[in-house]
Design a protein around this motif. Sequence first.
Motif: not given
Length: 347
Positions: A323-347
Amino acid sequence: MSRRAAASILVLTVVVATAIGACSTAPLDVGSSDTSPTSVPLPDGPRTARLPSADPIPVSPTPTPQLPVTVTTADNRRVTITDVSRIVALDRYGTYGTAVFALGLGRNLVGRDIATKFPAAASIPVVTTGGTDANAEAIIALRPTVVLTDASLPSANVLTGQLTAAGIPVVTGSAGRTVAGTDAQLRAVATALGIPAAGDALVARTDSQIAAARAMVPRDADRPRIAFVYARGTGLLILGGPGSGADSLIDTVGGQDAGTAAGLTDAFTSLTSEGLIKSRPDVLLMMTDGLASVGGVDGLEKIPGVSETPAGRDRRIIDMDDGELLSFGARTGDVAVALARTLFGRP
């Protein structure tokens, strides 16, 4: 499989507080003219990208709608909204229902689609039977004062006609889902609900989060190839390509869409071992329920072609809630930050 069928499947799914960890690759030797990209070491093993809050966080707890408002819809109708006390929000991805909550009017939502699935919306009636088909009678029975929807639903024109004939204002938005289109989409919803200031605040917050996600991408480095794989059991496996929506999100977090890079021309294509191997993904991106449906990471590794990719060899699989990954809109920023963190191993 047709685009319509593949896109319909997506509704079974569905689109952080701002935190920034700007980084860069190791500096070049002083005086060096070599500016060629360097490889980014990606964390091995499966990981789950998570948002800090299960529910959308309202930008305003008690916005006061300024009504009436008249808007021009995406299907070129002029619609006047005089009351937003009973809102029904319907689309394939849960975009509108999420936006209503993030704008601070969640208490006014009386009907939703199946993809609006966060905890705060759990008690709100679902009016999309079978996942995508909206039931006009069920909607009318909820006595909505306004309906937010778009052409992503089957028979959207028929539904709009039925509801309009019943005297219900129907605001039809754009059916497109991209990161670039997020601001306009949020503002359109806020305007229709008479709370444009809340829309501006939500756009500002979302843009700030997207900027934070982009700042996490290592500079002057190769872009990792990321393949979006949609699964519902081993009998239904789809590889994302241009226009899937996932490609836009992948680009935002510094990756390149593997399906597009491999030459796919459709948004969704049935997955074959040859196609997956050709796409050479460094990372496989999946919805959490989809990954579980194939037996988790171990089951995914047994699918032909997976273990022959860089992602499969290093078990580099990232999953995120359906329900989050491709919802777009109001949580697009949340999703992008979570993915970038996970992809590059950021704390």
